[in-house]
Design an enzyme around this catalytic site. Structure first.
Site, short mmCIF file in Angstrom:
data_model
loop_
_atom_site.label_atom_id
_atom_site.label_comp_id
_atom_site.label_asym_id
_atom_site.label_seq_id
_atom_site.Cartn_x
_atom_site.Cartn_y
_atom_site.Cartn_z
N CYS A 145 0.93 -0.84 -0.06
CA CYS A 145 -0.09 -0.15 -0.10
C CYS A 145 0.92 1.18 -0.08
O CYS A 145 2.04 1.07 0.38
CB CYS A 145 -0.91 -0.01 1.19
SG CYS A 145 -2.27 0.99 0.93
N CYS A 162 -4.17 -1.13 -2.49
CA CYS A 162 -4.73 0.37 -2.48
C CYS A 162 -4.42 0.78 -3.86
O CYS A 162 -3.65 0.15 -4.58
CB CYS A 162 -4.15 1.33 -1.50
SG CYS A 162 -2.14 1.73 -1.79
N CYS A 197 6.33 -0.32 -9.83
CA CYS A 197 6.87 -1.08 -8.66
C CYS A 197 8.29 -1.59 -9.22
O CYS A 197 8.78 -1.45 -10.33
CB CYS A 197 5.92 -2.60 -8.42
SG CYS A 197 4.59 -2.27 -7.76
#
Length: 163
Positions: free
Chosen positions: A11, A86, A94
């Protein structure tokens, strides 16, 4: 399964939803799973209601808000699955994760954003935790040690679309 199936919950702030998901999977997974949590921009503290829920679940490991960088360096332990909880984290670029884990998104409304009395805020955390629990229980029902990575990724992503 010889070693636990490792799941990293992400998140943005790593203060509530990912923390509760970590606690849920570690408690309910009973050693078959090992869960961790991190954030792209960790806030540095765990929300008190999230910590309270983790303790109620029986999770007593130290909780801390940490960066996903701890899991992304070359000699980090391999992670089997990375699950964002989220919407902000799901849209971020990422890192490259060691071990090439499967990925999925399980969007959960942010209980931190709820305003009101402590009781209303606590209820928002419990609602988020209830949704996470349903999804974690679906994960626990999967034969993760017998599924190929493409099939497992499809199953994990399907769990995120259930309500």
């Amino acid at each position: 399964m010889s070693s636990p199936y490792r799941v990293l919950f992400l998140c943005t702030g790593n203060s509530a939803r990912s923390i509760m998901a970590e606690a849920l999977l570690n408690v309910l997974g009973q050693g078959r799973f090992e869960a961790f949590s991190a954030g792209s921009f960790p806030g540095g503290k765990v929300q008190p209601f999230a910590a309270e829920i983790a303790r109620e679940l029986g999770y007593h490991a130290p909780l801390r808000s940490k960066s996903w960088d701890e899991f992304a360096h070359a000699d980090a332990m391999p992670i089997d699955a990375v699950i964002t909880v989220c919407d902000n984290a799901a849209g971020e670029v990422c890192p490259i994760w060691p071990g090439h884990p499967v990925t999925a998104h399980w969007g959960v409304p942010d209980p931190v954003a709820v305003e009101g009395s402590d009781e209303q805020r606590r209820q928002a955390f419990h609602s988020a935790c209830a949704l996470l629990r349903q999804r974690v229980e679906r994960l626990l029902a999967l034969p993760v040690d017998r599924l190929g990575s493409h099939e497992l990724q499809r199953e994990l992503r399907a769990i995120g679309h259930e309500h």
